[in-house]
Design a protein around this motif. Structure first.
Motif, PDB file in Angstrom:
ATOM      1  N   GLY A  49       7.353   6.085 -12.141  1.00 43.17           N
ATOM      2  CA  GLY A  49       5.882   6.509 -11.960  1.00 43.17           C
ATOM      3  C   GLY A  49       4.763   5.868 -12.410  1.00 43.17           C
ATOM      4  O   GLY A  49       4.652   4.710 -12.269  1.00 43.17           O
ATOM      5  N   TYR A  50       3.937   6.490 -12.917  1.00 42.56           N
ATOM      6  CA  TYR A  50       2.588   6.032 -13.287  1.00 42.56           C
ATOM      7  C   TYR A  50       2.773   5.006 -14.501  1.00 42.56           C
ATOM      8  O   TYR A  50       1.980   4.323 -14.531  1.00 42.56           O
ATOM      9  N   VAL A  51       3.885   5.113 -15.379  1.00 43.50           N
ATOM     10  CA  VAL A  51       3.976   4.705 -16.678  1.00 43.50           C
ATOM     11  C   VAL A  51       4.316   3.052 -16.146  1.00 43.50           C
ATOM     12  O   VAL A  51       3.988   2.067 -17.055  1.00 43.50           O
ATOM     13  N   PHE A  52       4.936   2.970 -15.287  1.00 48.75           N
ATOM     14  CA  PHE A  52       5.662   1.573 -14.744  1.00 48.75           C
ATOM     15  C   PHE A  52       4.501   0.609 -14.946  1.00 48.75           C
ATOM     16  O   PHE A  52       4.765  -0.701 -15.361  1.00 48.75           O
ATOM     17  N   GLN A  53       3.102   0.727 -14.690  1.00 44.43           N
ATOM     18  CA  GLN A  53       2.116  -0.499 -14.660  1.00 44.43           C
ATOM     19  C   GLN A  53       1.942  -0.738 -16.006  1.00 44.43           C
ATOM     20  O   GLN A  53       1.745  -2.001 -16.355  1.00 44.43           O
ATOM     21  N   MET A  54       1.982   0.128 -16.973  1.00 47.51           N
ATOM     22  CA  MET A  54       1.747  -0.232 -18.443  1.00 47.51           C
ATOM     23  C   MET A  54       2.856  -1.219 -19.094  1.00 47.51           C
ATOM     24  O   MET A  54       2.844  -2.135 -19.662  1.00 47.51           O
ATOM     25  N   GLU A  55       4.132  -0.429 -18.516  1.00 44.12           N
ATOM     26  CA  GLU A  55       5.376  -1.115 -19.108  1.00 44.12           C
ATOM     27  C   GLU A  55       5.517  -2.624 -18.685  1.00 44.12           C
ATOM     28  O   GLU A  55       5.807  -3.582 -19.268  1.00 44.12           O
ATOM     29  N   LEU A  71       0.813  -1.201  -0.142  1.00 45.46           N
ATOM     30  CA  LEU A  71       0.090  -0.070  -0.145  1.00 45.46           C
ATOM     31  C   LEU A  71       0.893   1.362   0.064  1.00 45.46           C
ATOM     32  O   LEU A  71       1.224   1.701   0.966  1.00 45.46           O
ATOM     33  N   PRO A  72       1.104   1.832  -1.349  1.00 42.24           N
ATOM     34  CA  PRO A  72       1.820   3.022  -1.276  1.00 42.24           C
ATOM     35  C   PRO A  72       0.986   4.203  -0.866  1.00 42.24           C
ATOM     36  O   PRO A  72      -0.344   4.313  -1.146  1.00 42.24           O
ATOM     37  N   THR A  73       1.386   5.031   0.221  1.00 36.60           N
ATOM     38  CA  THR A  73       0.539   6.066   0.558  1.00 36.60           C
ATOM     39  C   THR A  73       1.098   7.439   0.466  1.00 36.60           C
ATOM     40  O   THR A  73       2.203   7.571   0.624  1.00 36.60           O
ATOM     41  N   TYR A  74       0.098   8.600  -0.055  1.00 38.65           N
ATOM     42  CA  TYR A  74       0.534   9.923   0.099  1.00 38.65           C
ATOM     43  C   TYR A  74      -0.715  10.844   0.407  1.00 38.65           C
ATOM     44  O   TYR A  74      -1.698  10.707  -0.182  1.00 38.65           O
ATOM     45  N   ASN A  75      -0.665  11.090   1.684  1.00 41.25           N
ATOM     46  CA  ASN A  75      -1.840  11.689   2.213  1.00 41.25           C
ATOM     47  C   ASN A  75      -3.122  10.927   2.110  1.00 41.25           C
ATOM     48  O   ASN A  75      -3.969  11.392   1.270  1.00 41.25           O
ATOM     49  N   GLU A  76      -3.108   9.808   2.718  1.00 42.12           N
ATOM     50  CA  GLU A  76      -4.163   8.793   2.592  1.00 42.12           C
ATOM     51  C   GLU A  76      -4.774   8.592   4.172  1.00 42.12           C
ATOM     52  O   GLU A  76      -5.221   7.585   4.421  1.00 42.12           O
ATOM     53  N   ARG A  77      -4.514   9.629   4.886  1.00 39.06           N
ATOM     54  CA  ARG A  77      -5.086   9.692   6.170  1.00 39.06           C
ATOM     55  C   ARG A  77      -6.477   9.019   6.553  1.00 39.06           C
ATOM     56  O   ARG A  77      -6.623   8.193   7.562  1.00 39.06           O
ATOM     57  N   ARG A 121       9.239   6.310   3.834  1.00 36.96           N
ATOM     58  CA  ARG A 121      10.370   6.957   3.425  1.00 36.96           C
ATOM     59  C   ARG A 121      10.365   8.375   3.887  1.00 36.96           C
ATOM     60  O   ARG A 121       9.269   9.001   3.881  1.00 36.96           O
ATOM     61  N   GLU A 122      11.352   9.004   3.617  1.00 39.06           N
ATOM     62  CA  GLU A 122      11.590  10.568   4.256  1.00 39.06           C
ATOM     63  C   GLU A 122      10.478  11.468   3.423  1.00 39.06           C
ATOM     64  O   GLU A 122       9.740  12.289   3.790  1.00 39.06           O
ATOM     65  N   LYS A 123      10.695  11.383   2.011  1.00 40.44           N
ATOM     66  CA  LYS A 123       9.705  12.343   1.135  1.00 40.44           C
ATOM     67  C   LYS A 123       9.314  11.541   0.020  1.00 40.44           C
ATOM     68  O   LYS A 123       9.454  10.440  -0.268  1.00 40.44           O
ATOM     69  N   LYS A 124       8.316  12.474  -0.600  1.00 48.71           N
ATOM     70  CA  LYS A 124       7.664  11.968  -1.995  1.00 48.71           C
ATOM     71  C   LYS A 124       8.691  11.507  -3.184  1.00 48.71           C
ATOM     72  O   LYS A 124       9.063  12.557  -3.787  1.00 48.71           O
ATOM     73  N   LEU A 125       8.690  10.301  -3.269  1.00 46.26           N
ATOM     74  CA  LEU A 125       9.770   9.855  -4.135  1.00 46.26           C
ATOM     75  C   LEU A 125       9.062   9.128  -5.471  1.00 46.26           C
ATOM     76  O   LEU A 125       9.837   8.775  -6.303  1.00 46.26           O
ATOM     77  N   GLY A 126       7.793   8.981  -5.395  1.00 46.52           N
ATOM     78  CA  GLY A 126       7.117   8.591  -6.590  1.00 46.52           C
ATOM     79  C   GLY A 126       6.585   7.109  -6.319  1.00 46.52           C
ATOM     80  O   GLY A 126       7.304   6.389  -5.567  1.00 46.52           O
ATOM     81  N   LEU A 127       5.609   6.726  -7.100  1.00 46.58           N
ATOM     82  CA  LEU A 127       4.866   5.391  -6.960  1.00 46.58           C
ATOM     83  C   LEU A 127       5.726   4.227  -7.361  1.00 46.58           C
ATOM     84  O   LEU A 127       5.804   3.365  -6.732  1.00 46.58           O
ATOM     85  N   THR A 153       9.173   3.886  -7.349  1.00 44.35           N
ATOM     86  CA  THR A 153      10.013   3.442  -6.422  1.00 44.35           C
ATOM     87  C   THR A 153       9.553   3.004  -5.160  1.00 44.35           C
ATOM     88  O   THR A 153      10.167   2.333  -4.436  1.00 44.35           O
ATOM     89  N   ALA A 154       8.340   3.534  -4.918  1.00 42.92           N
ATOM     90  CA  ALA A 154       7.374   3.032  -3.500  1.00 42.92           C
ATOM     91  C   ALA A 154       7.324   1.464  -3.777  1.00 42.92           C
ATOM     92  O   ALA A 154       7.574   0.924  -2.727  1.00 42.92           O
ATOM     93  N   TYR A 155       6.828   1.257  -4.888  1.00 47.61           N
ATOM     94  CA  TYR A 155       6.564  -0.386  -5.097  1.00 47.61           C
ATOM     95  C   TYR A 155       8.194  -1.312  -4.840  1.00 47.61           C
ATOM     96  O   TYR A 155       8.016  -2.199  -4.108  1.00 47.61           O
ATOM     97  N   ILE A 156       9.061  -0.615  -5.498  1.00 51.15           N
ATOM     98  CA  ILE A 156      10.583  -1.448  -5.381  1.00 51.15           C
ATOM     99  C   ILE A 156      10.962  -1.249  -4.033  1.00 51.15           C
ATOM    100  O   ILE A 156      11.401  -2.233  -3.479  1.00 51.15           O
ATOM    101  N   HIS A 157      10.577  -0.281  -3.298  1.00 47.42           N
ATOM    102  CA  HIS A 157      11.014  -0.186  -1.849  1.00 47.42           C
ATOM    103  C   HIS A 157      10.099  -1.250  -1.195  1.00 47.42           C
ATOM    104  O   HIS A 157      10.812  -1.966  -0.281  1.00 47.42           O
ATOM    105  N   GLY A 158       8.854  -1.185  -1.315  1.00 43.70           N
ATOM    106  CA  GLY A 158       7.873  -2.209  -0.602  1.00 43.70           C
ATOM    107  C   GLY A 158       8.370  -3.648  -0.885  1.00 43.70           C
ATOM    108  O   GLY A 158       8.516  -4.649   0.037  1.00 43.70           O
TER     109      GLY A 158
END
Ligand code: GDD
Ligand code: MN
Length: 254
Positions: free
Chosen positions: A200-206, A25-31, A86-92, A94-99
């Protein structure tokens, strides 16, 4: 009694008993969304009797999503809820890769945390994967509900179901290239990530295009995508530009 796949449900249970699902679950402002999505995941995963963990990757959300996630970890336990902020918004992407690097399951499920993706579809993805030993199950918004809804694995599949599945598998690729609600075998996802150039978002399609290139087995489960109620989409002009750019690149190179 033997089913369409040649396995009894007991045999299949034996084969799948060590399976574990890591739900990212990647989150950015999902309180506001996070407690609900986690509650729903737990509800449907507990029912499916599969081992699982939920990995929350928060990118320093200013709205306090991480604090909410910490509370959820207290409620559900440290084995269930894994926090990999992660410290700051680094994109979706890389969030997956990190997870994934922190995932202990042999399967990875990727979904949005904003309630656009309903966890009720996860058990369907798991059933389809198991039955056909698929590498990827992709949620799709673009095929009808013909036969898949109400599908119950515990009952034997009727041959109509098998026909339907074969048709789905013979489909040229997948019908939803940009959706991100998917289940992957972990080692397949790792290979795909290594071969993907976009972020980022293109990841899904690729990912799905590469998967087709490698002849990975892809199945599809119709899903409904519900637009978010709380918060804002992070998809902006620059993401759309990145998407168009990567689309051209993929057309040229694959
Ligand atoms: N950790 C982290 N870092 N999470 C992020 C980031 C980021 O930089 N950007 C977005 N997210 C999280 C959001 O909090 C949400 O859980 C999920 O990623 C999707 O972000 P949204 O902002 O809600 O995306 P969307 O609704 O515009 O796009 C959805 O549909 C697209 C088209 O089908 C997503 O599913 C996309 O992946 C998809 O391509
Ligand atoms: Mn969204």
């Amino acid at each position: 009694m033997s089913g369409e796949g040649g396995l009894t449900s007991e045999e299949l249970a034996e084969f799948t008993k060590n399976d574990k699902y890591s739900i990212l679950l990647p989150t950015y402002n999902e309180r506001d969304n996070l407690p609900i999505i986690v509650w729903l995941i737990v509800k449907y995963m507990d029912r499916s009797e599969s081992a699982y963990e939920i990995i929350i990757i928060d990118d320093g959300s200013p709205d306090g999503t991480l604090e909410v996630a910490q509370n959820l970890q207290k409620i559900y336990g440290k084995d269930r809820i894994i926090l990999r902020p992660r410290e700051k918004k680094l994109g979706l992407g890389t969030a997956y890769i990190h997870g994934i690097t922190h995932a202990t399951g042999n399967f990875i499920i990727i979904m949005d945390a904003d309630l656009s993706h309903h966890p009720k579809f996860i058990p369907k993805m798991i059933e389809l994967q198991r039955y056909l030993d698929l590498d990827i199950v992709s949620g799709t918004r673009y095929i009808g509900n013909g036969g898949v809804y109400g599908w119950d694995f515990k009952r034997k599949l009727v041959s109509r179901g098998a026909n339907f599945l074969t048709q789905m598998l013979l489909r040229p690729g997948a019908s939803d290239l940009t959706g991100s609600f998917r289940l992957y075998k972990k080692h397949i996802l790792e290979k795909l990530i290594k071969s993907c150039v976009s972020k980022g978002y293109v990841f899904q399609m690729e990912m799905i295009i590469r998967a087709r290139q490698y002849n990975y087995l892809i199945g599809e489960v119709p899903i409904t995508f519900v637009d978010r109620v709380y918060g804002e989409s992070k998809l902006g002009g620059s993401e759309i530009f990145q998407f168009a750019k990567a689309l051209l690149y993929l057309f040229a190179t694959t």
